[in-house]
Design an enzyme around this catalytic site. Structure first.
Site, short mmCIF file in Angstrom:
data_model
loop_
_atom_site.label_atom_id
_atom_site.label_comp_id
_atom_site.label_asym_id
_atom_site.label_seq_id
_atom_site.Cartn_x
_atom_site.Cartn_y
_atom_site.Cartn_z
N GLY A 122 91.68 -74.21 -72.66
CA GLY A 122 92.75 -75.19 -72.50
C GLY A 122 92.85 -75.52 -71.03
CB CYS B 116 88.03 -70.78 -71.08
SG CYS B 116 88.42 -71.63 -69.55
CE1 TYR B 117 96.40 -71.45 -70.33
CE2 TYR B 117 96.56 -70.70 -72.60
CZ TYR B 117 97.16 -71.07 -71.42
OH TYR B 117 98.53 -71.04 -71.33
CG HIS C 268 84.06 -73.14 -72.28
ND1 HIS C 268 85.17 -73.39 -73.05
CD2 HIS C 268 84.46 -73.26 -71.00
CE1 HIS C 268 86.20 -73.66 -72.27
NE2 HIS C 268 85.79 -73.58 -71.01
CD GLU D 274 83.83 -73.58 -76.34
OE1 GLU D 274 83.42 -72.45 -75.97
OE2 GLU D 274 84.84 -74.14 -75.84
CB VAL E 102 80.40 -92.38 -94.50
CG1 VAL E 102 79.91 -90.99 -94.79
CG2 VAL E 102 79.35 -93.20 -93.78
CG ASP E 103 85.06 -91.08 -94.07
OD1 ASP E 103 84.00 -90.46 -93.85
OD2 ASP E 103 85.83 -91.46 -93.17
CB SER E 104 85.95 -94.61 -99.63
OG SER E 104 84.99 -95.63 -99.47
CB SER E 105 80.50 -93.62 -100.30
OG SER E 105 80.61 -94.99 -100.07
CE LYS F 15 82.20 -91.02 -90.66
NZ LYS F 15 83.26 -91.84 -91.25
#
Ligand code: XMP
Length: 529
Positions: A59, A86-87, A173, A175, A230-233, A374
């Site tokens: 953060g 980190c934080y 970090h 990540e 994409v999402d609704s499909s 996504k």
């Protein structure tokens, strides 16, 4: 997902907007489900959610700053393995009786750590490693029971751990991809220390989701607004897998879709998946509604309002619908900020409020993607058998080509833009496909994220044979981006731009000039309106 979480999951406490997202994604990349919680979640709330392990994110604040993000110290007594970054390392130190101070100079970017002694987090990784740092403050005194496990020249506590209490932390970090062994460290934490299983795979997820949807819906009926995006499909394919013909999809065709798009939706959903699909031909109604409208926001408003009118006109005609399925995804939830004001329940309410249910009409929501990023939605689409051309579609705005036609939308302008846009897409789809073949990555360094044609409300002079022409210019926009928040214009090879230009003037009636937009975002936006 929150009430239907997998048995094993990692809670990421987020100490700064967006820091948690990348961590959750990295954990999920290792096939363990992970969910982001606000950093001030109480130990009781967290216990009720029942995570298997906790990660404290980084953060931007200083732990001693007046309104620095805080956490419930009782979380350290829950007996769960905790890993702080980190934080996250600094707050762990402070809460457990250590200290944090300002270092002489901060460390930003790559740094070299030297390991100090055995460590369960570092395992068998090398004695010297490159890591990614981004800090000014650092732990100056480790809490009782902790050992320092690595240092850098400027940072005496680059990492620390108390293996007896299963508490681990790094100033750097793990990540971030630039941390050479970041993935190994995370994997040691998840699998060796926490003993988790990498079972969060797409096939298992599909199975779980299908079971959840079946249980929730029972024998009731569900409606879904299918846009072809994409999402609704993916929601359509998933819900259909779960409940078959109890799902009806409504595809509102406003006439401002790209060339070939309505046909693709029909082909995939009606012919390939056999999903009950109602294709609402609203093209004429939208054309009337937009006649004379030149203001972009007014276009958006009218298109949006009409969409729900068309949708509910169909929904109200169908018998026995009880649920509305929506393609809400995790970033929509995180970015709505709803989780900060009471979590899931309030999130659903705020979505509900966005849907303009007509008087006396109400459907409960099903949002099976509300905890997916996504790229996970895309993977899910592939696992469900959706074709690549749909799963890897570029983002396309809801109001469609209306906001790419500057000024009034007319049938003549729409026809020109559809043809010109089809050329841009064809050429740049091919260009992206070449890059994908070379790099193996879908969104590699130079590939285009979004690419389309825009029709400005002007005419330009040209010459064809002996005659001067007075026709329309077309603007080509192609950008590189990863999230649409910022973007740069794509540095396309001249031959590619040249081919797009000559094809458009040759193949599209009414166009005599093509220009390429070379503006990044900011200061420009991706769309022209
Ligand atoms: P801008 O133009 O703001 O766009 O840089 C960022 C992303 O949002 C999309 N966009 C929209 N999507 N309705 C949508 O559904 C809209 O009105 C809209 N306006 C912009 C744009 O295509 C890009 O991906």
């Amino acid at each position: 997902m929150p009430n239907n979480r997998p048995a094993q999951f990692v809670a990421v406490l987020d100490f700064g907007a967006q820091y948690g997202q990348l961590i959750a994604r990295r954990v999920r990349d290792l096939h363990v489900y992970s969910e982001i919680f606000p950093c001030d979640v109480s130990a009781a709330e967290l216990a009720a959610a029942g995570p298997s392990a906790i990660i404290l994110s980084g953060g931007p604040a200083s732990v001693y700053a007046e309104d620095a993000p805080d956490m419930d110290a009782a979380i350290f007594n829950m007996g769960l393995p905790i890993f702080g970054f980190c934080y996250g390392q600094q707050i762990m130190a402070v809460k457990l009786g250590g200290a944090v101070g300002h270092t002489d100079k901060g460390e930003y970017g790559p740094a070299h750590i030297t390991r100090a002694g055995a460590s369960r987090i570092f395992g068998e990784t090398p004695a010297e490693q490159t890591v990614w740092m981004s800090h000014r403050d650092a732990v100056s005194e480790v809490p009782a029971g902790f050992a320092v496990t690595s240092t850098t020249e400027t940072c005496p506590v680059a990492s620390m751990e108390d293996a007896s209490r299963n508490l681990y932390a790094t100033q750097f970090h793990p990540e971030v991809r630039h941390t050479e062994y970041g993935r190994d460290l995370l994997s040691h934490f998840l699998f060796d220390i926490c003993g988790l299983e990498p079972t969060w795979t797409m096939d298992n997820i599909v199975e779980d989701k299908v079971a959840q949807i079946r249980e929730q819906v029972g024998d009731k009926k569900v409606i879904l607004a299918l846009s072809g995006g994409v999402d609704s499909s993916v929601v359509a394919a998933l819900v259909h897998r779960a409940i078959g013909d109890q799902l009806t999809c409504v595809f509102v065709n406003h006439g401002m879709l790209r060339k070939g798009e309505p046909e693709m939706v029909e082909e995939v959903f009606r012919e390939q998946f056999h999903v009950p699909l109602i294709h609402v031909h609203a093209e004429d109604r939208y054309a009337q509604l937009l006649a004379g409208v030149t203001e972009p926001e007014e276009k958006r408003r009218r298109i949006g309002t009409q969409f729900w009118k068309e949708f509910f006109a169909v929904a109200q005609d169908l018998d026995g619908i009880e649920y509305l399925a929506q393609g809400t995804i995790y970033p929509d939830i995180i970015e709505s900020g709803a989780r900060k004001t009471g979590g899931k329940a309030s999130t659903i309410k705020s979505h509900h409020n966005l849907i303009p249910f007509p008087e006396g009409v109400h459907f409960d929501l099903i949002e099976p993607l509300d905890h997916f990023f996504k790229d996970e939605v895309r993977e899910l689409g592939i696992a469900l058998g959706l074709p690549d051309k749909l799963v890897w579609r570029q983002p396309f705005p809801g109001p469609g080509l209306a906001i790419r036609i500057i000024g009034e939308v007319t049938p003549e302008k729409l026809a020109i833009l559809k043809e010109a846009d089809a050329v841009v897409r064809e050429e740049l789809d091919a260009y992206n496909a070449c890059l994908f073949e070379e790099t193996g990555e879908r969104n590699s360094e130079h590939s285009c994220w979004q690419y389309f044609a825009v029709l400005p409300d002007i005419r330009s002079v040209g010459v064809m044979g002996d005659e001067r022409t007075y026709r329309r210019p077309v603007i080509v926009r192609a950008v590189e981006s990863s999230d649409a928040m910022t973007a740069d214009w794509a540095k396309l090879p001249y031959e590619v731009i040249g081919k797009i230009s000559s094809r458009i003037v040759d193949e599209v009636d009414g166009v005599n000039r093509v220009v390429y937009d070379v503006t990044p975002k900011p200061p420009a936006t991706i769309e022209w309106e």
